[in-house]
Design a protein around this motif. Structure first.
Motif, PDB file in Angstrom:
ATOM      1  N   MET A  23      10.412   7.740  16.675  1.00  0.00           N
ATOM      2  CA  MET A  23      10.136   9.049  16.086  1.00  0.00           C
ATOM      3  C   MET A  23       9.397   8.930  14.776  1.00  0.00           C
ATOM      4  O   MET A  23       8.857   9.898  14.285  1.00  0.00           O
ATOM      5  CB  MET A  23      11.453   9.817  15.843  1.00  0.00           C
ATOM      6  CG  MET A  23      12.233  10.080  17.102  1.00  0.00           C
ATOM      7  SD  MET A  23      11.269  10.995  18.296  1.00  0.00           S
ATOM      8  CE  MET A  23      11.080  12.529  17.438  1.00  0.00           C
ATOM      9  N   GLY A  24       9.406   7.758  14.191  1.00  0.00           N
ATOM     10  CA  GLY A  24       8.673   7.602  12.946  1.00  0.00           C
ATOM     11  C   GLY A  24       9.519   7.993  11.756  1.00  0.00           C
ATOM     12  O   GLY A  24      10.683   8.376  11.883  1.00  0.00           O
ATOM     13  N   ILE A  52       0.840  -1.201   0.000  1.00  0.00           N
ATOM     14  CA  ILE A  52       0.000   0.000   0.000  1.00  0.00           C
ATOM     15  C   ILE A  52       0.873   1.248   0.000  1.00  0.00           C
ATOM     16  O   ILE A  52       0.594   2.230  -0.711  1.00  0.00           O
ATOM     17  CB  ILE A  52      -0.933   0.005   1.229  1.00  0.00           C
ATOM     18  CG1 ILE A  52      -1.692  -1.310   1.322  1.00  0.00           C
ATOM     19  CG2 ILE A  52      -1.870   1.177   1.171  1.00  0.00           C
ATOM     20  CD1 ILE A  52      -2.744  -1.485   0.287  1.00  0.00           C
ATOM     21  N   VAL A  53       1.946   1.217   0.804  1.00  0.00           N
ATOM     22  CA  VAL A  53       2.852   2.370   0.828  1.00  0.00           C
ATOM     23  C   VAL A  53       3.479   2.553  -0.561  1.00  0.00           C
ATOM     24  O   VAL A  53       3.589   3.682  -1.065  1.00  0.00           O
ATOM     25  CB  VAL A  53       3.945   2.179   1.907  1.00  0.00           C
ATOM     26  CG1 VAL A  53       4.894   3.344   1.903  1.00  0.00           C
ATOM     27  CG2 VAL A  53       3.317   2.032   3.270  1.00  0.00           C
ATOM     28  N   ALA A  54       3.873   1.431  -1.188  1.00  0.00           N
ATOM     29  CA  ALA A  54       4.463   1.519  -2.522  1.00  0.00           C
ATOM     30  C   ALA A  54       3.466   2.089  -3.522  1.00  0.00           C
ATOM     31  O   ALA A  54       3.811   2.927  -4.368  1.00  0.00           O
ATOM     32  CB  ALA A  54       4.926   0.124  -2.987  1.00  0.00           C
ATOM     33  N   TRP A  55       2.196   1.652  -3.400  1.00  0.00           N
ATOM     34  CA  TRP A  55       1.173   2.190  -4.300  1.00  0.00           C
ATOM     35  C   TRP A  55       1.041   3.694  -4.125  1.00  0.00           C
ATOM     36  O   TRP A  55       0.971   4.450  -5.106  1.00  0.00           O
ATOM     37  CB  TRP A  55      -0.169   1.497  -4.010  1.00  0.00           C
ATOM     38  CG  TRP A  55      -1.321   2.218  -4.638  1.00  0.00           C
ATOM     39  CD1 TRP A  55      -1.751   2.101  -5.923  1.00  0.00           C
ATOM     40  CD2 TRP A  55      -2.152   3.204  -4.023  1.00  0.00           C
ATOM     41  NE1 TRP A  55      -2.814   2.945  -6.147  1.00  0.00           N
ATOM     42  CE2 TRP A  55      -3.071   3.633  -4.994  1.00  0.00           C
ATOM     43  CE3 TRP A  55      -2.201   3.759  -2.738  1.00  0.00           C
ATOM     44  CZ2 TRP A  55      -4.043   4.599  -4.725  1.00  0.00           C
ATOM     45  CZ3 TRP A  55      -3.158   4.722  -2.474  1.00  0.00           C
ATOM     46  CH2 TRP A  55      -4.070   5.136  -3.465  1.00  0.00           C
ATOM     47  N   ALA A  56       1.004   4.161  -2.841  1.00  0.00           N
ATOM     48  CA  ALA A  56       0.841   5.599  -2.593  1.00  0.00           C
ATOM     49  C   ALA A  56       2.032   6.375  -3.129  1.00  0.00           C
ATOM     50  O   ALA A  56       1.881   7.447  -3.730  1.00  0.00           O
ATOM     51  CB  ALA A  56       0.676   5.849  -1.090  1.00  0.00           C
ATOM     52  N   GLU A  57       3.236   5.800  -2.933  1.00  0.00           N
ATOM     53  CA  GLU A  57       4.430   6.497  -3.418  1.00  0.00           C
ATOM     54  C   GLU A  57       4.394   6.637  -4.927  1.00  0.00           C
ATOM     55  O   GLU A  57       4.757   7.668  -5.488  1.00  0.00           O
ATOM     56  CB  GLU A  57       5.688   5.750  -2.970  1.00  0.00           C
ATOM     57  CG  GLU A  57       5.983   5.927  -1.490  1.00  0.00           C
ATOM     58  CD  GLU A  57       7.217   5.180  -1.049  1.00  0.00           C
ATOM     59  OE1 GLU A  57       7.590   4.177  -1.702  1.00  0.00           O
ATOM     60  OE2 GLU A  57       7.820   5.606  -0.051  1.00  0.00           O
ATOM     61  N   LYS A  58       3.922   5.543  -5.597  1.00  0.00           N
ATOM     62  CA  LYS A  58       3.904   5.576  -7.055  1.00  0.00           C
ATOM     63  C   LYS A  58       2.794   6.509  -7.548  1.00  0.00           C
ATOM     64  O   LYS A  58       2.988   7.309  -8.456  1.00  0.00           O
ATOM     65  CB  LYS A  58       3.670   4.151  -7.576  1.00  0.00           C
ATOM     66  CG  LYS A  58       3.702   4.043  -9.053  1.00  0.00           C
ATOM     67  CD  LYS A  58       4.002   2.591  -9.470  1.00  0.00           C
ATOM     68  CE  LYS A  58       3.629   2.410 -10.918  1.00  0.00           C
ATOM     69  NZ  LYS A  58       2.426   1.686 -11.172  1.00  0.00           N
ATOM     70  N   TYR A 101       1.269   9.063  -6.148  1.00  0.00           N
ATOM     71  CA  TYR A 101       1.408  10.489  -5.912  1.00  0.00           C
ATOM     72  C   TYR A 101       2.819  10.986  -6.184  1.00  0.00           C
ATOM     73  O   TYR A 101       3.091  12.175  -6.019  1.00  0.00           O
ATOM     74  CB  TYR A 101       1.009  10.824  -4.456  1.00  0.00           C
ATOM     75  CG  TYR A 101      -0.459  10.607  -4.220  1.00  0.00           C
ATOM     76  CD1 TYR A 101      -0.926   9.447  -3.623  1.00  0.00           C
ATOM     77  CD2 TYR A 101      -1.387  11.560  -4.636  1.00  0.00           C
ATOM     78  CE1 TYR A 101      -2.278   9.243  -3.446  1.00  0.00           C
ATOM     79  CE2 TYR A 101      -2.732  11.363  -4.453  1.00  0.00           C
ATOM     80  CZ  TYR A 101      -3.168  10.202  -3.858  1.00  0.00           C
ATOM     81  OH  TYR A 101      -4.510  10.009  -3.682  1.00  0.00           O
ATOM     82  N   ASN A 102       3.700  10.080  -6.570  1.00  0.00           N
ATOM     83  CA  ASN A 102       5.077  10.455  -6.902  1.00  0.00           C
ATOM     84  C   ASN A 102       5.750  11.126  -5.710  1.00  0.00           C
ATOM     85  O   ASN A 102       6.271  12.239  -5.806  1.00  0.00           O
ATOM     86  CB  ASN A 102       5.072  11.396  -8.124  1.00  0.00           C
ATOM     87  CG  ASN A 102       6.415  11.379  -8.811  1.00  0.00           C
ATOM     88  OD1 ASN A 102       7.234  10.499  -8.566  1.00  0.00           O
ATOM     89  ND2 ASN A 102       6.650  12.367  -9.650  1.00  0.00           N
ATOM     90  N   VAL A 103       5.692  10.438  -4.560  1.00  0.00           N
ATOM     91  CA  VAL A 103       6.271  10.987  -3.336  1.00  0.00           C
ATOM     92  C   VAL A 103       7.153   9.932  -2.698  1.00  0.00           C
ATOM     93  O   VAL A 103       7.155   8.768  -3.099  1.00  0.00           O
ATOM     94  CB  VAL A 103       5.178  11.362  -2.302  1.00  0.00           C
ATOM     95  CG1 VAL A 103       4.373  12.532  -2.785  1.00  0.00           C
ATOM     96  CG2 VAL A 103       4.296  10.174  -2.023  1.00  0.00           C
ATOM     97  N   ALA A 104       7.892  10.352  -1.688  1.00  0.00           N
ATOM     98  CA  ALA A 104       8.715   9.423  -0.913  1.00  0.00           C
ATOM     99  C   ALA A 104       8.172   9.418   0.503  1.00  0.00           C
ATOM    100  O   ALA A 104       8.043  10.470   1.130  1.00  0.00           O
ATOM    101  CB  ALA A 104      10.163   9.875  -0.908  1.00  0.00           C
ATOM    102  N   ILE A 105       7.787   8.223   0.994  1.00  0.00           N
ATOM    103  CA  ILE A 105       7.242   8.147   2.351  1.00  0.00           C
ATOM    104  C   ILE A 105       8.127   7.290   3.236  1.00  0.00           C
ATOM    105  O   ILE A 105       8.680   7.743   4.217  1.00  0.00           O
ATOM    106  CB  ILE A 105       5.801   7.597   2.339  1.00  0.00           C
ATOM    107  CG1 ILE A 105       4.923   8.448   1.429  1.00  0.00           C
ATOM    108  CG2 ILE A 105       5.233   7.580   3.740  1.00  0.00           C
ATOM    109  CD1 ILE A 105       3.532   7.919   1.258  1.00  0.00           C
ATOM    110  N   GLY A 106       8.268   6.040   2.874  1.00  0.00           N
ATOM    111  CA  GLY A 106       9.138   5.161   3.661  1.00  0.00           C
ATOM    112  C   GLY A 106       8.477   4.726   4.949  1.00  0.00           C
ATOM    113  O   GLY A 106       7.345   5.077   5.240  1.00  0.00           O
ATOM    114  N   SER A 107       9.201   3.941   5.728  1.00  0.00           N
ATOM    115  CA  SER A 107       8.682   3.470   7.013  1.00  0.00           C
ATOM    116  C   SER A 107       9.847   3.417   7.987  1.00  0.00           C
ATOM    117  O   SER A 107      10.998   3.558   7.592  1.00  0.00           O
ATOM    118  CB  SER A 107       8.053   2.097   6.874  1.00  0.00           C
ATOM    119  OG  SER A 107       9.017   1.189   6.411  1.00  0.00           O
TER     120      SER A 107
END
Lengths: 288, 107
Positions: free
Chosen positions: A179-180, A160-166, A168-174
């Motif tokens: 601290m997150g 799901i994180v990979a889908w969101a990154e792709k 919206y063309n963003v970098a999120i990571g985990s």
């Protein structure tokens, strides 16, 4: 009068009062202690209408309970922009049996919030509140042990994180630290500008879904129709589901919370979609 | 795209939930008419991949989830959480005591 004086007055009133055990017409019995008095629940409102119908007014669609028009808690006229939403709200009111249970009427509550805006936030504040959740997004906080849970999180949340990154063309990571993840400012800006394309009503719904699911990424997955409500709720409660598999299910707590979360997430998603769509039906002529 | 199952299943589920809500007169409700009209309108289309159809199906599945979970939540509430507090007499009776009778009322 400060709070202690208030409690003292209640204690005196309770001491002077006869015990209210056996008092008729009170609903649940109330032992006469100030603590219980402070938690006193007013008797539930009975269903006072026979028919629920919708009608179209100037600002949109209105709900009629018998001949009376429905109003919001701040006494504004209850109007919604979409007919499907009005029908759904009318069905909620129609489904109340003897007493009106407001806690089951999620769409009505959402409409009231959108109409009244009790927290008086403007569009920018709503968007900022929504995007702020990305820093504490459930999907970005991973455990290190137990290993089975870490593995499950990787297996279920990474796609799901990979889908969101792709998408919206963003970098999120985990991250596994307390601290997150470190969310870059560009990611935040992209989400802010994406959310700015929704109208005020849809934004109330989006912020509601994010607060319920505790995850911006899952909410965007729902809004973009990438995952179903059941799946989003499952992913949001992944650790609880893991513990349930391990230690067993407690119906009156786990299923209760599951149904409530599903209802709220479904109501929020439906609200967003109904407020941000506009459909037209074009009939094509058959050519033979 | 979300894994939704067949539209027919979703429609059947929705109609079942509407029947739970309204009882015997569910066919007269606006919701029933709207759901059927929406499903009929999006059924016939010349496009192979109809985005509107999928959007409608997702919306229908979401509404079905809402109705179903509200009903299940209410059933669970009635069964486990709906009884309110016990009276002091009942609480005393749980362990076999009785409350004292004070003819003059409490001090």
């Amino acid at each position: 009068m400060n709070e202690q004086d208030f409690v003292a007055v209640l204690w005196a009133a309770a001491a002077l009062r006869a015990p209210c055990v056996g008092e008729k017409g009170r609903g649940p019995n109330l032992p006469s202690l100030p603590f219980q008095l402070l938690c006193f629940r007013p008797p539930e409102r009975k269903r006072f209408y026979q028919n629920v119908s919708i009608s179209q007014g100037e600002g949109g669609f209105e709900i009629n309970l018998d001949h009376r028009k429905l109003k919001t808690p701040q006494a504004k006229l209850f109007t919604v922009p979409s007919e499907a939403l009005a029908i759904a709200v009318a069905t909620e009111w129609d489904s109340q049996k003897d007493t009106i249970k407001f806690y089951t009427m999620h769409l009505t509550t959402l409409c009231n919030t959108a109409l009244d805006n009790p927290t008086q936030r403007n569009k920018g504040q709503l968007i900022r509140a929504a995007v702020k959740f990305l820093e504490t997004d459930t999907l970005c906080f991973r455990v290190e042990e137990p290993a089975a849970l870490a593995e499950l999180q990787k297996k279920e949340w990474d796609p799901i994180v990979a889908w969101a990154e792709k998408r919206y063309n963003v970098a999120i990571g985990s991250s596994t630290s307390i601290m997150g993840p470190n969310i870059p400012a560009s990611t935040r800006d992209i989400f802010i500008s994406h959310l700015a394309s929704y109208n005020m009503w849809a934004l109330q719904g989006i912020e509601y879904v994010i607060t319920q699911l505790k995850s911006l990424i899952l909410s965007m997955g729902l809004i973009d129709r990438h995952i179903t409500v059941e799946k989003a709720v499952l992913l949001s409660r992944l650790e609880e589901e893991y513990q349930i598999q391990r230690w067993g299910n407690v119906e009156w707590a786990h299923d209760y919370d599951l149904c409530e979360l599903r209802a709220r997430a479904a109501a929020g998603t439906l609200f967003v979609h109904l407020c941000s769509e506009s459909s037209t039906v074009k009939h094509k002529l058959l050519q033979d | 795209m979300a894994a939704l199952g067949s539209p027919l299943q979703t429609l059947r589920g929705l109609l079942r939930e509407l029947r739970h809500v309204s009882g015997c007169a569910y066919r007269d409700t606006a919701a029933y008419r709207h759901v059927l009209a929406a499903f009929r309108a999006h059924r016939v289309t010349s496009e192979k991949l109809c985005r509107a159809q999928q959007e409608l199906h997702f919306q229908a599945a979401t509404y079905l989830c809402l109705l179903r979970s509200v009903r299940q939540h209410q059933a669970l509430h009635r069964e486990y959480h709906g009884r309110g507090e016990r009276s002091p007499e009942e609480v005393a009776g749980l362990v076999g005591f009785r409350l004292p009778q004070q003819p003059g009322g409490k001090g």
